[in-house]
Motif scaffolding. Structure first.
Motif, mmCIF file in Angstrom:
data_model
loop_
_atom_site.group_PDB
_atom_site.id
_atom_site.type_symbol
_atom_site.label_atom_id
_atom_site.label_comp_id
_atom_site.label_asym_id
_atom_site.label_seq_id
_atom_site.Cartn_x
_atom_site.Cartn_y
_atom_site.Cartn_z
ATOM 1 N N LYS A 54 0.935 -1.139 0.130
ATOM 2 C CA LYS A 54 0.012 0.046 -0.161
ATOM 3 C C LYS A 54 1.053 1.175 -0.093
ATOM 4 O O LYS A 54 1.700 1.439 0.942
ATOM 5 C CB LYS A 54 -0.963 0.042 1.183
ATOM 6 N N SER A 55 0.953 1.997 -1.168
ATOM 7 C CA SER A 55 1.878 3.060 -1.324
ATOM 8 C C SER A 55 1.276 4.240 -1.980
ATOM 9 O O SER A 55 0.499 4.092 -2.966
ATOM 10 C CB SER A 55 3.117 2.622 -1.779
ATOM 11 N N VAL A 56 1.797 5.181 -1.887
ATOM 12 C CA VAL A 56 1.850 6.639 -2.474
ATOM 13 C C VAL A 56 3.059 7.077 -3.153
ATOM 14 O O VAL A 56 4.180 7.328 -2.609
ATOM 15 C CB VAL A 56 1.192 7.780 -1.921
ATOM 16 N N PHE A 57 3.315 6.789 -4.713
ATOM 17 C CA PHE A 57 4.449 7.167 -5.427
ATOM 18 C C PHE A 57 5.639 6.348 -4.776
ATOM 19 O O PHE A 57 6.952 6.584 -4.577
ATOM 20 C CB PHE A 57 4.912 8.795 -5.050
ATOM 21 N N GLY A 58 5.421 5.053 -4.481
ATOM 22 C CA GLY A 58 6.325 4.071 -3.893
ATOM 23 C C GLY A 58 6.647 4.170 -2.478
ATOM 24 O O GLY A 58 7.501 3.168 -2.012
ATOM 25 N N ILE A 59 6.169 4.953 -1.793
ATOM 26 C CA ILE A 59 6.349 5.200 -0.331
ATOM 27 C C ILE A 59 5.192 4.735 0.587
ATOM 28 O O ILE A 59 4.158 5.267 0.360
ATOM 29 C CB ILE A 59 6.797 6.685 -0.003
ATOM 30 N N GLY A 60 5.436 3.771 1.404
ATOM 31 C CA GLY A 60 4.465 3.108 2.149
ATOM 32 C C GLY A 60 4.746 1.803 2.705
ATOM 33 O O GLY A 60 5.907 1.307 2.718
ATOM 34 N N LYS A 61 3.599 1.118 3.112
ATOM 35 C CA LYS A 61 3.895 -0.170 3.596
ATOM 36 C C LYS A 61 4.023 -1.279 2.527
ATOM 37 O O LYS A 61 3.434 -1.401 1.566
ATOM 38 C CB LYS A 61 2.585 -0.779 4.403
ATOM 39 N N LYS A 62 5.325 -2.020 2.942
ATOM 40 C CA LYS A 62 5.590 -3.104 1.709
ATOM 41 C C LYS A 62 5.600 -4.586 2.587
ATOM 42 O O LYS A 62 6.475 -4.419 3.273
ATOM 43 C CB LYS A 62 6.715 -2.723 0.830
ATOM 44 N N ASN A 63 4.900 -5.596 2.291
ATOM 45 C CA ASN A 63 4.985 -6.821 3.050
ATOM 46 C C ASN A 63 5.525 -7.794 2.052
ATOM 47 O O ASN A 63 4.688 -8.172 1.039
ATOM 48 C CB ASN A 63 3.866 -7.088 3.710
ATOM 49 N N ARG A 64 6.210 -8.754 2.453
ATOM 50 C CA ARG A 64 6.608 -10.027 1.568
ATOM 51 C C ARG A 64 6.181 -11.033 2.371
ATOM 52 O O ARG A 64 6.560 -11.247 3.555
ATOM 53 C CB ARG A 64 8.062 -10.111 1.237
ATOM 54 N N MET A 65 5.424 -11.770 1.764
ATOM 55 C CA MET A 65 4.811 -12.989 2.659
ATOM 56 C C MET A 65 4.821 -14.162 2.016
ATOM 57 O O MET A 65 4.882 -14.254 0.827
ATOM 58 C CB MET A 65 3.177 -12.640 2.791
ATOM 59 N N GLU A 66 5.094 -15.402 2.687
ATOM 60 C CA GLU A 66 4.934 -16.760 1.995
ATOM 61 C C GLU A 66 3.639 -17.050 1.673
ATOM 62 O O GLU A 66 2.799 -17.154 2.533
ATOM 63 C CB GLU A 66 5.663 -17.617 2.985
#
Length: 132
Positions: A54-66
């Protein structure tokens, strides 16, 4: 504002509070406008993991999940008008209509989709991930 004389007792404190309140309010409105116009929710599947962002212009929360730890795709109907239980949904904020569990946390996305669209997307996700 910074001159503390006898004539303006308390005025400097009030002006500092007023300036701070308007600054915080302006930042909040700016954030809502940026999210409303440029915000993105991404759910990208790779071989063994998912990138949930969830981001604005690439800035925000990034989660990697299995993928093996993702379970229980579901929809949650939410009334997104101003006078409903989820008042932030009217402004484009708050939990989404599509939810899933990852470990002991629940993630959500898709606040802007209709209920029928959310049901369709959940069906596709359940089919792709072969949920029991």
């Amino acid at each position: 504002m910074f001159n503390s004389g006898i004539d303006n007792s308390g005025a400097g404190g009030f002006l500092a509070f007023w300036l701070l309140a308007w600054t915080v309010g302006g930042l909040a409105v700016s954030f809502m406008l940026l999210w409303g116009y440029f915000g993105q929710e991404k759910f990208i599947t790779d071989r063994n993991e998912i990138l949930f962002e969830k981001s604005v212009f690439g800035i925000g929360k990034k989660n990697r999940m299995e993928i093996s730890a993702i379970k229980n795709f579901r929809t949650e109907k939410s009334n997104d008008d101003l006078f409903s239980g989820n008042r932030m949904a009217f402004w484009g904020l708050g939990p989404g209509k599509i939810k899933f569990d990852y470990g002991l946390k629940t993630f959500s996305f898709g606040l802007g989709v209709d209920d029928a669209e959310a049901n369709y997307i959940v069906g596709l996700l359940k089919e792709q991930f072969k949920e029991q």
